[in-house]
Design an enzyme around this catalytic site. Sequence first.
Site, short mmCIF file in Angstrom:
data_model
loop_
_atom_site.label_atom_id
_atom_site.label_comp_id
_atom_site.label_asym_id
_atom_site.label_seq_id
_atom_site.Cartn_x
_atom_site.Cartn_y
_atom_site.Cartn_z
N GLY A 31 -1.80 -12.94 -12.90
CA GLY A 31 -2.33 -14.25 -13.77
C GLY A 31 -0.77 -14.96 -14.28
N CYS A 80 0.76 -1.08 0.01
CA CYS A 80 -0.10 -0.16 -0.04
C CYS A 80 0.94 1.26 -0.14
CB CYS A 80 -0.99 0.04 1.14
SG CYS A 80 -1.82 -1.41 1.49
#
Length: 300
Positions: free
Chosen positions: A215, A128
């Site tokens: 992915g 973050c």
Amino acid sequence: MNTKINIAGVEWRNPVTTASGTFGSGMEYSQFVDLSKLGAVTTKGVSNIPWLGNPTPRIAETHSGMLNAIGLQNPGIDIFAKRDLPFLFDYDTNVIVNVCGKTLEDYCEVVEKLADYEVDMLEINISCPNVKEGGIAFGQNCAAVENITRELKKRAKQPIIMKLSPNVTDITETAKAAEAAGADALSLINTLTGMKIDIHKKAFQLANKTGGLSGPAIKPIAVRMVYQVANAVKIPIIGMGGIMTGEDAIEFIMAGATAVAVGTANFTNPMATEDVITGIEEYMKKYHVEDINDLIGCVK
């Protein structure tokens, strides 16, 4: 045949969990997957107050993957604890809550509130933006990694898993910093920063301009980083990054991961987690592996 693994004293029935942000809190997927069959369910990131996330569009498909810039949209810890945790506690699985924040104080507040709940583990998302440090992510600075890990360990009732950013020069340095500060385990990798441009509109495909690539496209990088970290630290690793099948999971385990997390695959196959568990079991039967733990880090 034994598929049980142990991370920081927490026993999992098998080494498969969900990657944070790809499975919600399991509610949406519970009609497809028996959550009790999973080693653990890792929730979407939870912050101290509600986050609206980034403007749309915030998802774009890529070759063998996807970019996302969701911005960790979530309802905040109070609603999460009231709505999501009771649902998860109805299942016989480990519950891992992913914690996010913009400042150290944000993280501490969530971790302190979760001490009151029978959550099994906490995964700390240190990718973050660190608002107090000019937007640099916690996970890209070894001193920041060490500081946040140490402070959260003082407050956490549950074992702490530090989720590492791959957007660094040497991921083993941040891994060692987390271990030195008392982390119980590590999870890696988080998404790689990417970009996609619509050449017909001459515009960015994501409103945020950049997003996190996930992915199958990132799997070779993830396996390499898991291998490097496994040979640099002594604490357990949860490996992730493009796992679609049981064979993919075995690859991460052989590289040194004790457990694995299935992420983007959930979007194309809602039953991906169960399929990965089945694939691991089939591999073990085929090669007469009696204990999954014998495969951890077996490739040197």
